[in-house]
Design a protein around this motif. Structure first.
Motif, PDB file in Angstrom:
ATOM      1  N   GLY A 147       2.271   8.542   7.119  1.00 16.51           N
ATOM      2  CA  GLY A 147       2.365   9.985   6.932  1.00 16.51           C
ATOM      3  C   GLY A 147       0.995  10.634   6.877  1.00 16.51           C
ATOM      4  N   ALA A 148       0.025   9.959   6.257  1.00 13.86           N
ATOM      5  CA  ALA A 148      -1.337  10.503   6.213  1.00 13.86           C
ATOM      6  C   ALA A 148      -1.921  10.620   7.613  1.00 13.86           C
ATOM      7  N   ILE A 149      -1.686   9.599   8.431  1.00 14.95           N
ATOM      8  CA  ILE A 149      -2.159   9.654   9.822  1.00 14.95           C
ATOM      9  C   ILE A 149      -1.490  10.809  10.553  1.00 14.95           C
ATOM     10  N   GLN A 150      -0.181  10.937  10.373  1.00 15.62           N
ATOM     11  CA  GLN A 150       0.575  11.993  11.044  1.00 15.62           C
ATOM     12  C   GLN A 150       0.073  13.376  10.657  1.00 15.62           C
ATOM     13  N   HIS A 151      -0.275  13.558   9.384  1.00 18.14           N
ATOM     14  CA  HIS A 151      -0.725  14.861   8.895  1.00 18.14           C
ATOM     15  C   HIS A 151      -2.243  15.049   9.006  1.00 18.14           C
ATOM     16  N   LYS A 152      -2.897  14.069   9.648  1.00 18.81           N
ATOM     17  CA  LYS A 152      -4.359  14.139   9.862  1.00 18.81           C
ATOM     18  C   LYS A 152      -5.122  14.246   8.540  1.00 18.81           C
ATOM     19  N   LEU A 153      -4.666  13.480   7.544  1.00 16.16           N
ATOM     20  CA  LEU A 153      -5.363  13.404   6.270  1.00 16.16           C
ATOM     21  C   LEU A 153      -6.216  12.136   6.246  1.00 16.16           C
ATOM     22  N   SER A 154      -7.413  12.232   5.712  1.00 11.88           N
ATOM     23  CA  SER A 154      -8.208  11.024   5.541  1.00 11.88           C
ATOM     24  C   SER A 154      -7.626  10.230   4.366  1.00 11.88           C
ATOM     25  N   LYS A 166      14.753   3.020   0.712  1.00 13.26           N
ATOM     26  CA  LYS A 166      14.505   4.170  -0.151  1.00 13.26           C
ATOM     27  C   LYS A 166      13.046   4.240  -0.597  1.00 13.26           C
ATOM     28  N   ALA A 167      12.426   3.080  -0.787  1.00 20.80           N
ATOM     29  CA  ALA A 167      11.005   3.081  -1.137  1.00 20.80           C
ATOM     30  C   ALA A 167      10.180   3.671  -0.003  1.00 20.80           C
ATOM     31  N   ALA A 168      10.504   3.270   1.229  1.00 15.69           N
ATOM     32  CA  ALA A 168       9.799   3.816   2.393  1.00 15.69           C
ATOM     33  C   ALA A 168      10.034   5.321   2.512  1.00 15.69           C
ATOM     34  N   GLU A 169      11.257   5.749   2.242  1.00 15.55           N
ATOM     35  CA  GLU A 169      11.576   7.178   2.316  1.00 15.55           C
ATOM     36  C   GLU A 169      10.808   7.950   1.244  1.00 15.55           C
ATOM     37  N   GLN A 170      10.692   7.377   0.055  1.00 16.43           N
ATOM     38  CA  GLN A 170       9.919   8.042  -0.986  1.00 16.43           C
ATOM     39  C   GLN A 170       8.452   8.163  -0.591  1.00 16.43           C
ATOM     40  N   GLY A 171       7.893   7.107   0.018  1.00 19.05           N
ATOM     41  CA  GLY A 171       6.506   7.160   0.472  1.00 19.05           C
ATOM     42  C   GLY A 171       6.289   8.259   1.487  1.00 19.05           C
ATOM     43  N   ARG A 172       7.250   8.396   2.414  1.00 22.93           N
ATOM     44  CA  ARG A 172       7.155   9.439   3.448  1.00 22.93           C
ATOM     45  C   ARG A 172       7.219  10.831   2.823  1.00 22.93           C
ATOM     46  N   GLN A 173       8.183  11.029   1.923  1.00 26.08           N
ATOM     47  CA  GLN A 173       8.339  12.344   1.307  1.00 26.08           C
ATOM     48  C   GLN A 173       7.164  12.679   0.387  1.00 26.08           C
ATOM     49  N   ALA A 174       6.666  11.684  -0.320  1.00 28.85           N
ATOM     50  CA  ALA A 174       5.526  11.929  -1.203  1.00 28.85           C
ATOM     51  C   ALA A 174       4.312  12.383  -0.408  1.00 28.85           C
ATOM     52  N   MET A 175       4.083  11.787   0.757  1.00 30.79           N
ATOM     53  CA  MET A 175       2.935  12.198   1.571  1.00 30.79           C
ATOM     54  C   MET A 175       3.149  13.603   2.132  1.00 30.79           C
ATOM     55  N   ASN A 176       4.381  13.959   2.434  1.00 36.94           N
ATOM     56  CA  ASN A 176       4.656  15.338   2.838  1.00 36.94           C
ATOM     57  C   ASN A 176       4.276  16.308   1.726  1.00 36.94           C
ATOM     58  N   ILE A 213       2.091  15.749  -0.694  1.00 44.05           N
ATOM     59  CA  ILE A 213       0.632  15.743  -0.841  1.00 44.05           C
ATOM     60  C   ILE A 213      -0.015  16.656   0.199  1.00 44.05           C
ATOM     61  N   ARG A 214       0.484  16.585   1.415  1.00 44.99           N
ATOM     62  CA  ARG A 214      -0.039  17.478   2.472  1.00 44.99           C
ATOM     63  C   ARG A 214       0.106  18.935   2.058  1.00 44.99           C
ATOM     64  N   ASP A 215       1.243  19.264   1.455  1.00 47.53           N
ATOM     65  CA  ASP A 215       1.497  20.654   1.075  1.00 47.53           C
ATOM     66  C   ASP A 215       0.604  21.122  -0.075  1.00 47.53           C
ATOM     67  N   THR A 216       0.131  20.178  -0.903  1.00 47.06           N
ATOM     68  CA  THR A 216      -0.688  20.571  -2.056  1.00 47.06           C
ATOM     69  C   THR A 216      -2.178  20.641  -1.727  1.00 47.06           C
ATOM     70  N   LEU A 217      -2.601  19.975  -0.660  1.00 51.19           N
ATOM     71  CA  LEU A 217      -4.022  19.937  -0.313  1.00 51.19           C
ATOM     72  C   LEU A 217      -4.377  21.109   0.583  1.00 51.19           C
ATOM     73  N   LYS A 218      -5.276  21.936   0.118  1.00 53.12           N
ATOM     74  CA  LYS A 218      -5.697  23.105   0.889  1.00 53.12           C
ATOM     75  C   LYS A 218      -7.211  23.068   1.078  1.00 53.12           C
ATOM     76  N   GLY A 219      -7.657  23.310   2.283  1.00 57.22           N
ATOM     77  CA  GLY A 219      -9.097  23.364   2.539  1.00 57.22           C
ATOM     78  C   GLY A 219      -9.755  22.004   2.454  1.00 57.22           C
ATOM     79  N   ASN A 220     -11.075  22.006   2.325  1.00 62.24           N
ATOM     80  CA  ASN A 220     -11.882  20.789   2.278  1.00 62.24           C
ATOM     81  C   ASN A 220     -12.278  20.511   0.834  1.00 62.24           C
ATOM     82  N   GLY A 221     -11.909  19.338   0.335  1.00 60.59           N
ATOM     83  CA  GLY A 221     -12.137  19.047  -1.070  1.00 60.59           C
ATOM     84  C   GLY A 221     -13.470  18.424  -1.383  1.00 60.59           C
ATOM     85  N   GLY A 222     -14.225  17.980  -0.386  1.00 60.34           N
ATOM     86  CA  GLY A 222     -15.524  17.366  -0.626  1.00 60.34           C
ATOM     87  C   GLY A 222     -15.441  16.026  -1.326  1.00 60.34           C
ATOM     88  N   THR A 223     -14.392  15.250  -1.046  1.00 60.07           N
ATOM     89  CA  THR A 223     -14.232  13.916  -1.630  1.00 60.07           C
ATOM     90  C   THR A 223     -14.333  12.862  -0.537  1.00 60.07           C
TER      91      THR A 223
END
Length: 401
Positions: free
Chosen positions: A153-160, A112-122, A124-134
């Motif tokens: 999940g970050a790798i899968q969604h191409k997030l740094s 369940k911890a792993a599942e929460q990590g996966r869903q949380a990154m999903n 996060i992907r949905d909340t991040l729009k455009g380039n944040g300059g961070t």
């Protein structure tokens, strides 16, 4: 008998997530007793009871085994509340962009911890729009099951991303389990990897599995890097760690409830020979070892090392008695002390640690012990205060889900 011993030792209260039994539903089948590898359950007057609360780690094998659904997992008790952060269904806290998954949020189960990590990154992907300059899109704190799944999940969604872990190995709370401990889990769904089937697995096998995942996917983790502060900065967050400062558009806290090991704050504590847990007693064969602490983990470490050939073990504790420990551990320590295998130093404090010796303060004055290694087992400092300073809201659970 086990329940009486636990209460007599002052350890009748479970530490975190734990089972409670509905006596009206319980038929005394004993399925929970057989299912629990920790030996936490027993049958009293035909009903199941948590007779050894201190060994319960909340993996939920008892819940799954009960044929009458008489057991549920809860946090805290009537006497001792447990602070749990308030999170939304998408694992975001009351602070936009700051997410929590895994044990800190109350979920210590591997799957369940792993599942929460996966869903949380999903999320996060949905909340991040455009380039944040961070520096990175997301900073992940913790490399246990939730942190690893989130990193994938970050790798899968191409997030740094950047993952920081205060320990020198991945695995989170599992890393601190005793050798060959059997862990109960279930099939895990991981980003990139897919569904992985697991049931009963040893600590070593599970850590080998996680390391294999990291090797195959190229997941990058910065070990021995401890989070020290988080501050909103307009674009997201500024995070200070023991290794530097980073800006991130989002932060995922996937840390455990063990906290940061409590230090003695004495000269020499940063020497390589000083550690804060016992992983393998065999590595101390033939050495002079000082264990510091008065809880079960300290006693068990001292006893395990004393069983190794050629060791000279001293146990230092600041109080005049070992109060909140299991009766069996106290008895074993008394036997080892009588046999001259452990030198017990009550009402003592470490003043200085040097490469070849340790200076201690006793009631009778100062003493110097020849020393090769020091194990400090003085508990941990929970991150709750730090998170409250950030503004994260918590609720206190008193025996509730």
């Amino acid at each position: 008998m086990a329940l009486q011993e636990s209460r007599a030792a002052g350890i009748g209260e479970p530490i975190s997530l734990h089972p409670v039994v509905d006596p009206l539903r319980c038929c005394g089948s004993g399925s929970c007793v057989k299912a629990c590898p920790e030996g936490a359950f027993g049958i009293i007057d035909g009903k199941a009871h948590l007779v050894n609360p201190s060994v319960c780690i909340g993996h939920g094998a008892c819940v799954a085994s009960c044929p009458f659904e008489a057991i549920k997992l809860v946090f805290g008790t009537e006497k001792r509340g447990v602070d749990i952060p308030l999170v939304k269904p998408n694992f975001e806290t009351n602070i936009p962009g700051l997410f929590i998954a895994g044990e800190l949020g109350g979920m210590g189960l591997v799957r369940k911890a792993a599942e929460q990590g996966r869903q949380a990154m999903n999320a996060i992907r949905d909340t991040l729009k455009g380039n944040g300059g961070t520096d990175v899109d997301v900073l992940i704190v913790g490399a246990g099951p939730a942190g690893i799944a989130a990193g994938l999940g970050a790798i899968q969604h191409k997030l740094s991303y950047r993952i920081v872990e205060q320990e020198d190995s991945l695995g989170g709370t599992v890393y601190h389990y005793p050798r060959n401990k059997i862990i109960m889990t279930a099939p895990v769904q991981l980003p990139i990897v897919g569904k992985v089937k697991m049931s009963e697995i040893s600590k070593e096998a599970l850590l080998e599995f996680w390391n294999g995942i990291v090797g195959k996917t190229g997941l990058t983790i910065s070990f021995r890097e401890r989070m020290e502060s988080i501050q909103p900065n307009g674009k997201g967050f500024q995070i200070k760690t023991s290794g530097g400062e980073y800006s991130a558009r989002a932060v995922l806290l996937a840390i455990g409830r063990r906290g940061t090991p409590r230090k003695l704050d004495v000269p020499g504590e940063d020497l390589p020979k000083v550690v804060y847990r016992l992983i393998d007693a065999e590595q101390y064969r033939g050495q002079k070892v000082l264990v510091v602490g008065g809880g079960d983990s300290a006693l068990e470490a001292a006893l395990a090392i004393a069983d190794e050939p050629g060791t000279e073990v001293s146990l230092s504790y600041r109080s005049d008695a070992f109060g909140r420990v299991k009766v069996k551990n106290r008895q074993r320590l008394e036997d080892a002390q009588k046999q001259g295998r452990i030198n017990v130093l009550l009402k003592s404090n470490v003043l200085r640690i040097e490469p070849g010796e340790v200076l201690l303060e006793l009631e009778s004055g100062h003493t110097t012990l020849p020393n090769d290694a020091v194990i400090i087992s003085a508990g941990g400092v929970l991150p709750i205060d730090l998170l409250k300073k950030v503004g994260i809201q918590f609720e206190t659970k008193h025996g509730t889900e």
